[in-house]
Design a protein around this motif. Structure first.
Motif, PDB file in Angstrom:
ATOM      1  N   GLU A 298      81.119  43.419  76.637  1.00 52.62           N
ATOM      2  CA  GLU A 298      80.343  42.172  76.719  1.00 52.62           C
ATOM      3  C   GLU A 298      81.258  40.991  77.042  1.00 52.62           C
ATOM      4  O   GLU A 298      80.964  40.173  77.905  1.00 52.62           O
ATOM      5  CB  GLU A 298      79.621  41.902  75.397  1.00 52.62           C
ATOM      6  CG  GLU A 298      78.390  42.776  75.199  1.00 52.62           C
ATOM      7  CD  GLU A 298      77.960  42.797  73.746  1.00 52.62           C
ATOM      8  OE1 GLU A 298      78.311  41.868  72.993  1.00 52.62           O
ATOM      9  OE2 GLU A 298      77.278  43.780  73.364  1.00 52.62           O
ATOM     10  N   LYS A 299      82.372  40.927  76.310  1.00 50.14           N
ATOM     11  CA  LYS A 299      83.326  39.828  76.517  1.00 50.14           C
ATOM     12  C   LYS A 299      83.887  39.867  77.934  1.00 50.14           C
ATOM     13  O   LYS A 299      84.077  38.833  78.569  1.00 50.14           O
ATOM     14  CB  LYS A 299      84.494  39.937  75.515  1.00 50.14           C
ATOM     15  CG  LYS A 299      84.114  39.445  74.147  1.00 50.14           C
ATOM     16  CD  LYS A 299      84.516  37.989  73.981  1.00 50.14           C
ATOM     17  CE  LYS A 299      83.863  37.383  72.762  1.00 50.14           C
ATOM     18  NZ  LYS A 299      83.297  36.073  72.966  1.00 50.14           N
ATOM     19  N   HIS A 300      84.174  41.078  78.403  1.00 48.70           N
ATOM     20  CA  HIS A 300      84.731  41.232  79.739  1.00 48.70           C
ATOM     21  C   HIS A 300      83.781  40.649  80.775  1.00 48.70           C
ATOM     22  O   HIS A 300      84.183  39.906  81.661  1.00 48.70           O
ATOM     23  CB  HIS A 300      84.997  42.707  80.032  1.00 48.70           C
ATOM     24  CG  HIS A 300      85.646  42.926  81.370  1.00 48.70           C
ATOM     25  ND1 HIS A 300      84.923  43.236  82.491  1.00 48.70           N
ATOM     26  CD2 HIS A 300      86.936  42.849  81.762  1.00 48.70           C
ATOM     27  CE1 HIS A 300      85.741  43.350  83.519  1.00 48.70           C
ATOM     28  NE2 HIS A 300      86.977  43.116  83.109  1.00 48.70           N
TER      29      HIS A 300
ATOM     30  N   LYS B 225      81.994  50.475  68.719  1.00 45.89           N
ATOM     31  CA  LYS B 225      81.638  49.058  68.536  1.00 45.89           C
ATOM     32  C   LYS B 225      82.653  48.150  69.232  1.00 45.89           C
ATOM     33  O   LYS B 225      82.280  47.192  69.898  1.00 45.89           O
ATOM     34  CB  LYS B 225      81.592  48.721  67.038  1.00 45.89           C
ATOM     35  CG  LYS B 225      80.262  49.086  66.409  1.00 45.89           C
ATOM     36  CD  LYS B 225      80.173  48.568  64.991  1.00 45.89           C
ATOM     37  CE  LYS B 225      78.978  49.182  64.291  1.00 45.89           C
ATOM     38  NZ  LYS B 225      79.245  49.453  62.882  1.00 45.89           N
ATOM     39  N   LYS B 226      83.931  48.490  69.042  1.00 47.67           N
ATOM     40  CA  LYS B 226      84.991  47.683  69.633  1.00 47.67           C
ATOM     41  C   LYS B 226      84.853  47.685  71.159  1.00 47.67           C
ATOM     42  O   LYS B 226      85.008  46.661  71.817  1.00 47.67           O
ATOM     43  CB  LYS B 226      86.340  48.310  69.250  1.00 47.67           C
ATOM     44  CG  LYS B 226      87.408  47.285  68.901  1.00 47.67           C
ATOM     45  CD  LYS B 226      88.587  47.999  68.304  1.00 47.67           C
ATOM     46  CE  LYS B 226      89.855  47.240  68.543  1.00 47.67           C
ATOM     47  NZ  LYS B 226      91.042  47.885  68.048  1.00 47.67           N
ATOM     48  N   TYR B 227      84.563  48.857  71.689  1.00 47.66           N
ATOM     49  CA  TYR B 227      84.438  49.019  73.127  1.00 47.66           C
ATOM     50  C   TYR B 227      83.260  48.210  73.673  1.00 47.66           C
ATOM     51  O   TYR B 227      83.374  47.514  74.683  1.00 47.66           O
ATOM     52  CB  TYR B 227      84.283  50.495  73.466  1.00 47.66           C
ATOM     53  CG  TYR B 227      84.256  50.788  74.936  1.00 47.66           C
ATOM     54  CD1 TYR B 227      85.424  50.670  75.702  1.00 47.66           C
ATOM     55  CD2 TYR B 227      83.090  51.174  75.578  1.00 47.66           C
ATOM     56  CE1 TYR B 227      85.420  50.925  77.048  1.00 47.66           C
ATOM     57  CE2 TYR B 227      83.077  51.441  76.941  1.00 47.66           C
ATOM     58  CZ  TYR B 227      84.236  51.313  77.662  1.00 47.66           C
ATOM     59  OH  TYR B 227      84.237  51.564  79.011  1.00 47.66           O
TER      60      TYR B 227
ATOM     61  N   ALA C   6      92.187  36.010  79.430  1.00 50.82           N
ATOM     62  CA  ALA C   6      91.255  36.636  78.497  1.00 50.82           C
ATOM     63  C   ALA C   6      90.862  38.018  79.007  1.00 50.82           C
ATOM     64  O   ALA C   6      90.795  38.983  78.242  1.00 50.82           O
ATOM     65  CB  ALA C   6      90.020  35.758  78.331  1.00 50.82           C
ATOM     66  N   ILE C   7      90.637  38.114  80.320  1.00 52.70           N
ATOM     67  CA  ILE C   7      90.265  39.407  80.913  1.00 52.70           C
ATOM     68  C   ILE C   7      91.382  40.427  80.680  1.00 52.70           C
ATOM     69  O   ILE C   7      91.130  41.562  80.262  1.00 52.70           O
ATOM     70  CB  ILE C   7      89.976  39.244  82.426  1.00 52.70           C
ATOM     71  CG1 ILE C   7      88.645  38.499  82.629  1.00 52.70           C
ATOM     72  CG2 ILE C   7      89.905  40.607  83.114  1.00 52.70           C
ATOM     73  CD1 ILE C   7      88.334  38.144  84.060  1.00 52.70           C
ATOM     74  N   ASN C   8      92.614  40.005  80.927  1.00 56.74           N
ATOM     75  CA  ASN C   8      93.740  40.925  80.722  1.00 56.74           C
ATOM     76  C   ASN C   8      93.843  41.391  79.272  1.00 56.74           C
ATOM     77  O   ASN C   8      94.141  42.554  78.999  1.00 56.74           O
ATOM     78  CB  ASN C   8      95.053  40.261  81.139  1.00 56.74           C
ATOM     79  CG  ASN C   8      95.162  40.165  82.648  1.00 56.74           C
ATOM     80  OD1 ASN C   8      94.464  40.887  83.367  1.00 56.74           O
ATOM     81  ND2 ASN C   8      95.994  39.274  83.131  1.00 56.74           N
ATOM     82  N   GLN C   9      93.571  40.435  78.362  1.00 57.23           N
ATOM     83  CA  GLN C   9      93.637  40.770  76.940  1.00 57.23           C
ATOM     84  C   GLN C   9      92.560  41.815  76.592  1.00 57.23           C
ATOM     85  O   GLN C   9      92.827  42.777  75.876  1.00 57.23           O
ATOM     86  CB  GLN C   9      93.382  39.512  76.134  1.00 57.23           C
ATOM     87  CG  GLN C   9      94.334  39.364  74.971  1.00 57.23           C
ATOM     88  CD  GLN C   9      94.258  37.974  74.387  1.00 57.23           C
ATOM     89  OE1 GLN C   9      93.407  37.164  74.768  1.00 57.23           O
ATOM     90  NE2 GLN C   9      95.113  37.687  73.441  1.00 57.23           N
ATOM     91  N   ILE C  10      91.360  41.578  77.141  1.00 60.06           N
ATOM     92  CA  ILE C  10      90.249  42.495  76.883  1.00 60.06           C
ATOM     93  C   ILE C  10      90.579  43.879  77.430  1.00 60.06           C
ATOM     94  O   ILE C  10      90.352  44.896  76.780  1.00 60.06           O
ATOM     95  CB  ILE C  10      88.950  41.958  77.512  1.00 60.06           C
ATOM     96  CG1 ILE C  10      88.494  40.713  76.754  1.00 60.06           C
ATOM     97  CG2 ILE C  10      87.860  43.019  77.506  1.00 60.06           C
ATOM     98  CD1 ILE C  10      87.491  39.871  77.490  1.00 60.06           C
TER      99      ILE C  10
END
Ligand SMILES: [Zn+2]
Length: 232
Positions: free
Chosen positions: A137-139, A130-132, A31-35
């Motif tokens: 947050e997800k990261h 916004k995307k960033y 997930a981290i790599n995807q982010i």
């Protein structure tokens, strides 16, 4: 040379490799790599927007100059006393006025299209922002989870590393150095059995001259997969 010590060392090392592999396969890590790739995309699109903004600014400055030129021509003309103008000057003035009026209408259209471009860039920026933020947050969320996972693995890996270190004493320095060099190149297993006249790593058969060499030196590097073959 005691091949068993090397093989025990390699076996222990494999436990570390397995731990590292399972950590790398962690869904949190993925997930981290995807982010991170989303962040990279956002950065790329921001750079693109910035380039667009620069182009728009250059176009705007050009238009501003054209506009100023038109205004100054108009002012020069309007200061002239029309009664004192001769016929040629009157014609010239009327031509100038005509050109100016068409210039101004072109200018107006250009400014309108520029305004549209500006609003496009602005909404692009807003979207990228916004995307960033969401990615950040997800990261953090997945990074915390992954850190926890890592803190479970770390003592295990450290323990294995210490055991590995203490095993190094029993291994001939030149083979240990070779082993580490191969591991660095992501070759594993490094030491493989020579079996049925072939390399136990890639199964390539050896010419008889190579077999003789292996018999003499007891360890030989495979020319194909670069593993180290040993005779039992
Ligand atoms: Zn091989």
């Amino acid at each position: 040379m005691d091949i068993n010590k090397i093989l025990d060392y390699q076996k222990k090392d494999f436990e570390i490799i397995k731990l590292e592999f399972s950590l790398n396969e962690s869904p949190n890590k993925k997930a981290i790599n995807q982010i991170l790739s989303v962040v990279k995309e956002t950065q790329d699109s921001s750079a693109e927007l910035e380039k667009n903004a620069e182009e728009i600014l250059a176009q705007f400055n050009n238009l501003k100059k054209t506009y100023a030129d038109n205004i100054s021509t108009f002012l020069t003309l309007s200061k002239k006393n029309s009664e004192k103008l001769n016929e040629m000057e009157v014609d010239g003035m009327s031509n100038l006025m005509h050109t100016m009026s068409s210039n101004l209408s072109i200018l107006e259209k250009k400014l309108l299209s520029l305004a549209e471009k500006v609003s496009g860039v602005l909404s692009g920026y807003e979207m990228a922002k916004k995307k960033y933020q969401k990615a950040r947050e997800k990261h953090k969320e997945f990074k915390d989870k992954f850190d926890k996972e890592q803190s479970v693995f770390k003592p295990q890996v450290d323990k294995l590393l210490a055991e590995l270190k203490s095993m190094e004493k029993g291994i001939e320095a030149k083979y240990l150095a070779k082993y580490k060099e191969k591991r660095q190149d992501n070759i594993f297993p490094v030491f493989v059995k020579f079996t049925s006249n072939a390399c136990g790593g890639c199964m390539m058969e050896l010419p008889s001259a190579q077999i003789e060499k292996l018999k003499k030196e007891s360890i030989l590097e495979c020319e194909n997969c670069h593993r180290l073959m040993f005779l039992e």
